[in-house]
Each structure stands twice: as C-alpha cells, then as structure tokens.
Design an enzyme around this catalytic site. Structure first.
Site, PDB file in Angstrom:
ATOM      1  N   HIS A  14       1.921  -4.154 -12.453  1.00  0.00           N
ATOM      2  CA  HIS A  14       1.781  -4.180 -10.982  1.00  0.00           C
ATOM      3  C   HIS A  14       2.759  -5.221 -10.447  1.00  0.00           C
ATOM      4  CE1 HIS A  14      -0.894  -4.063  -7.203  1.00  0.00           C
ATOM      5  NE2 HIS A  14       0.179  -4.778  -6.907  1.00  0.00           N
ATOM      6  N   LEU A  17       8.847  -5.656  -5.904  1.00  0.00           N
ATOM      7  CA  LEU A  17      10.244  -6.101  -5.986  1.00  0.00           C
ATOM      8  C   LEU A  17      10.931  -6.104  -4.629  1.00  0.00           C
ATOM      9  CD1 LEU A  17      11.658  -4.475  -9.268  1.00  0.00           C
ATOM     10  CD2 LEU A  17      11.045  -6.863  -8.861  1.00  0.00           C
ATOM     11  N   ARG A  18      10.297  -5.468  -3.615  1.00  0.00           N
ATOM     12  CA  ARG A  18      10.918  -5.382  -2.269  1.00  0.00           C
ATOM     13  C   ARG A  18      12.253  -4.642  -2.335  1.00  0.00           C
ATOM     14  NH1 ARG A  18       5.860  -6.821  -0.993  1.00  0.00           N
ATOM     15  NH2 ARG A  18       5.491  -9.057  -0.912  1.00  0.00           N
ATOM     16  N   ASN A  42       5.187  -0.201  -1.503  1.00  0.00           N
ATOM     17  CA  ASN A  42       4.899  -0.578  -0.108  1.00  0.00           C
ATOM     18  C   ASN A  42       6.099  -1.220   0.580  1.00  0.00           C
ATOM     19  OD1 ASN A  42       4.576  -2.921  -1.694  1.00  0.00           O
ATOM     20  ND2 ASN A  42       3.067  -3.813  -0.302  1.00  0.00           N
ATOM     21  N   LYS A  99       0.081   5.361  -5.752  1.00  0.00           N
ATOM     22  CA  LYS A  99      -0.680   4.203  -5.297  1.00  0.00           C
ATOM     23  C   LYS A  99      -1.476   4.519  -4.044  1.00  0.00           C
ATOM     24  CE  LYS A  99      -1.968  -0.100  -4.771  1.00  0.00           C
ATOM     25  NZ  LYS A  99      -1.431  -1.398  -5.133  1.00  0.00           N
ATOM     26  N   HIS A 136      -5.657   0.058  -4.603  1.00  0.00           N
ATOM     27  CA  HIS A 136      -5.962  -1.241  -3.991  1.00  0.00           C
ATOM     28  C   HIS A 136      -7.417  -1.158  -3.547  1.00  0.00           C
ATOM     29  CE1 HIS A 136      -4.924  -5.003  -1.731  1.00  0.00           C
ATOM     30  NE2 HIS A 136      -6.116  -4.682  -1.229  1.00  0.00           N
ATOM     31  N   LEU A 219      -4.027 -10.966  -1.497  1.00  0.00           N
ATOM     32  CA  LEU A 219      -5.090  -9.976  -1.327  1.00  0.00           C
ATOM     33  C   LEU A 219      -5.182  -9.104  -2.570  1.00  0.00           C
ATOM     34  CD1 LEU A 219      -4.501  -8.970   2.384  1.00  0.00           C
ATOM     35  CD2 LEU A 219      -6.500 -10.170   1.446  1.00  0.00           C
ATOM     36  N   ASP A 247       1.017  -8.524  -9.908  1.00  0.00           N
ATOM     37  CA  ASP A 247       1.023  -8.472  -8.439  1.00  0.00           C
ATOM     38  C   ASP A 247       1.918  -9.575  -7.883  1.00  0.00           C
ATOM     39  OD1 ASP A 247       0.517  -7.483  -5.937  1.00  0.00           O
ATOM     40  OD2 ASP A 247      -1.491  -8.329  -5.772  1.00  0.00           O
ATOM     41  N   HIS A 251       7.293 -13.378  -0.736  1.00  0.00           N
ATOM     42  CA  HIS A 251       7.557 -13.460   0.708  1.00  0.00           C
ATOM     43  C   HIS A 251       8.385 -14.729   0.877  1.00  0.00           C
ATOM     44  CE1 HIS A 251       4.554 -10.442   2.039  1.00  0.00           C
ATOM     45  NE2 HIS A 251       3.814 -10.897   1.031  1.00  0.00           N
ATOM     46  N   ALA A 263       0.225 -12.391   2.710  1.00  0.00           N
ATOM     47  CA  ALA A 263      -0.525 -12.450   1.445  1.00  0.00           C
ATOM     48  C   ALA A 263       0.417 -12.192   0.282  1.00  0.00           C
ATOM     49  CB  ALA A 263      -1.622 -11.391   1.457  1.00  0.00           C
TER      50      ALA A 263
HETATM   51  O1  DOR Z   1      -1.288 -10.396  -1.940  1.00  0.00           O
HETATM   52  C1  DOR Z   1      -0.810  -9.275  -1.867  1.00  0.00           C
HETATM   53  N1  DOR Z   1       0.483  -9.063  -1.549  1.00  0.00           N
HETATM   54  N2  DOR Z   1      -1.613  -8.237  -2.057  1.00  0.00           N
HETATM   55  C2  DOR Z   1      -1.207  -6.977  -1.855  1.00  0.00           C
HETATM   56  O2  DOR Z   1      -1.997  -6.088  -2.015  1.00  0.00           O
HETATM   57  C3  DOR Z   1       0.162  -6.691  -1.342  1.00  0.00           C
HETATM   58  C4  DOR Z   1       1.071  -7.780  -1.665  1.00  0.00           C
HETATM   59  C5  DOR Z   1       2.365  -7.697  -0.891  1.00  0.00           C
HETATM   60  O3  DOR Z   1       2.957  -6.610  -0.845  1.00  0.00           O
HETATM   61  O4  DOR Z   1       2.789  -8.712  -0.343  1.00  0.00           O
HETATM   62 ZN    ZN Z   2       0.230  -5.599  -5.044  1.00  0.00          ZN
END
Ligand code: DOR
Ligand code: ZN
Length: 348
Positions: A14, A17-18, A42, A99, A136, A219, A247, A251, A263
C-alpha cells in the site's frame, strides 16, 4: 546479538507515489528497499481506467531510471466504473487490484463510492475474475466518532459486501483496531489486512498529547494503545493474512503544518530499519521476513521476490534525514520517537 539480517526483498502492499515533481522525489525512497509496491490510484483526477493505470505506470518507471522496481497498479473504483475494463486490465496484467474509497473518507476520495449497491455488479465481476479489492475501511457518516469509523465500517459496509459477493478477495487496508484484527482472524482465507509502519508505533497520544503533531496525523487516525498492541500482535503472529502496506503518503510540509493539515505519514525512507528495531524489541526478528516479504505476495498470487535485502545492526543509533527535498517541497520523514539501530546495507 544479531549483527545483520538478510531477508527476501520486501514488498509494500500500500503506497502513495503521487505524480509529477512529488513522484520524482519520493519514488526512489521506496525503490531503494522494496521490489514491488501496490500503487494507490487517488491522484487528481483519479486513476479509473486501465489506460490511465498504464500511463501512470509509465510515469513511475520514468521517475526511476534503471531501478529494479515493479509498480503494481490499481484502479480507483467509482460508481461509474466499467466492470469489463477492470477485468480486461487485470487479465492483461495492467492492474493488480481495485481500490474502494468511501466518498469523502480521505485524501482525494471525492470520486469514491456513496451507494455501495451501485458497485455491486462490478464487485461481482471482480469476484468472478479473481480481481482483489483493496478497501479503505472507514464510514464517512459525520454522526460516527472518528475513532469508531473503522469498527462501524466492518459492520455496516464490509461484512455486507463480503456476504453479498462470495469469492471476492478483499484486503482491508491499514487496519488500526483490535476489532479489525479480530474480524480478519475470524474470516476465511479470502480476507487479508495490511498494517502500516506508523500504526505499529504510534497511538493517539502521540498525535495529541503535549501539542498537536501533524506529521503523526493520518487516516485512519491512530487509536488507543490497546489497539496498537493488537496490530503488533497480528504482525508478529505469523498469521499469513497480515502483511506490510506502509501507506507512506507524502504531503509537502506546508500542507501538513497548517490549520487544516493533510492526512498521511511519510515512512518510505526508514520503514525497514524501524520495523527491524520494532521486531527486535518484541523478540521476534524471525517474523519480519514473512510480514514484509512473504504473506502479501502469497495473498496476491505473486511469486516471492528472488532478490534480498540486508539490514545491519549498528552499535550507535542511526540518523535518518528529518526531511527529504522534492520538487514539490520538503517532506518530513516519519520519526518513530525511539532510537533505531538498523540500517539497510546498500549494494556496492
Ligand atoms: O493518511 C492517509 N493519507 N490516509 C489515506 O487514506 C490517504 C493518504 C493520502 O493519500 O494522503
Ligand atoms: Zn493510503
């Protein structure tokens, strides 16, 4: 005392990588230690079609020239997802999983699912074709306390979906509660769970006691210590249904250190040394390899990696960078809050 530990090269089941400059900055941090990773879809806009997944995969590979790293792509499930496209992409080896984000649950989840009945035909087609579903697991009902959202999701959403869709292989992502651990343990072998590095280390006090620590906010949010202990117990248990999914979710610092911070914990840089320290402290270093390199591959039906990773134990604590610089800004590296004596031995 063990001075070095050689493992089957690990996988991260999980990972975020953006894209663009952030992708270029963070991808090498994972590729340095991990052979493969399940790549979260995402982005903005999300990765919905097989063609989009393939083009994202190419951007990832372009960010990692010469690296021996395989991104395992996923598609973002929406109420308009095309079951035929999903099945075809899986059959062609373009995706490893789909997902499910409940709409509004987390970062870039607005295109996620609001009415779970709307995706039932897609889930049935996935069960039939053997496409795994990553979930999720949090409800978004504002009436539900944020610390209860995972446990409520199991009762209200996950269990009904699994009962209605026999044969669907589900990975409950980043579990944070004793409730989720117990639910997975009680299920058959069609259900597994990933556990993050940070949820094995922090509880909710780390986020809130003595000041708000935005770099520990993610999260699902970390829960009470009793829940963290349940996660550690599951990770050390040798139960093949639990495996690492970091995960790691970068950011840029200004987006985290803000009145309304994003998050995500960024753990790609030091996950393996931190886990070695944790498993060693728990007297279970022998359980590290199955957790990071065997169980996930087995659940996804992938061969275990042929390569190896060696960790060396140092007499003195190892210093990791406090942050990495990326073209999208600085990203703070997760601080476990304890001394780490392990480092990955880089190939010469
Ligand atoms: O903390 C998190 N960051 N939880 C997630 O489910 C998404 C992730 C994110 O994409 O920043
Ligand atoms: Zn995630």
């Amino acid at each position: 005392m063990t001075r070095s530990l050689t493992l089957t090269r690990p996988d991260d089941f999980h990972l975020h990588l953006r894209d663009g400059a952030m992708l270029a900055g963070v991808a090498p941090e994972t590729a340095r230690h991990f052979a493969r990773a399940i790549i979260m879809p995402n982005l903005v806009p999300p990765v919905v079609t097989g063609a989009q997944a393939d083009s994202y995969r190419q951007r990832i590979m372009a960010a990692l020239p010469g690296a021996a790293f395989t991104p395992l792509m996923t598609l973002y499930l929406t109420e308009a997802s095309d079951p035929a496209d999903i099945v075809a992409a899986h059959r062609a080896g373009m995706i490893a999983a789909v997902k499910l984000y409940p709409a509004g649950a987390t970062t870039n989840s607005d295109s996620g699912v609001r009415r779970f009945d709307a995706v039932r035909p897609t889930l049935e087609a996935m069960a039939e074709a053997g496409v795994p579903l990553c979930v999720h697991g949090e409800v978004t009902d504002p009436e539900i306390d944020i610390f209860d959202r995972e446990a409520v999701f199991i009762d209200r959403v996950l269990d009904p979906i699994r009962r209605a869709t026999p044969g669907l292989r589900v990975i409950m992502e980043h579990v944070t509660t004793a409730d989720a651990v117990a639910y997975v343990q009680a299920a058959a072998s069609d259900l597994a769970a990933t556990i993050t590095t940070h949820h094995l280390i922090i509880n909710r006090n780390h986020i809130l006691a003595g000041g708000i620590r935005p770099h520990y906010y993610c999260l699902p949010v970390a829960k009470r210590e009793i829940h963290r202990r349940a996660l550690v117990h599951a990770a050390l248990s040798g139960d093949a249904r639990f495996f690492l999914g970091t995960d790691s979710a970068p950011h840029a610092d200004p987006a985290k250190e803000s009145a309304c911070g994003c998050a995500g914990c960024f753990t790609a840089t030091n996950t393996m040394p931190i886990l070695a320290e944790l498993f060693e402290r728990e007297g279970a270093l022998d359980r590290l390899e199955p957790f990071v390199a065997h169980h996930g591959a087995d659940f996804y039906g992938l061969p275990r990696n042929p390569g190896r990773l060696t960790l060396m134990r140092q007499a003195e604590p190892v210093r990791f960078p406090a942050r990495i610089e990326t073209g999208a800004g600085p990203v703070t590296v997760f601080d476990p809050g304890f001394a780490v004596h392990w480092r990955v031995s880089e190939p010469v």
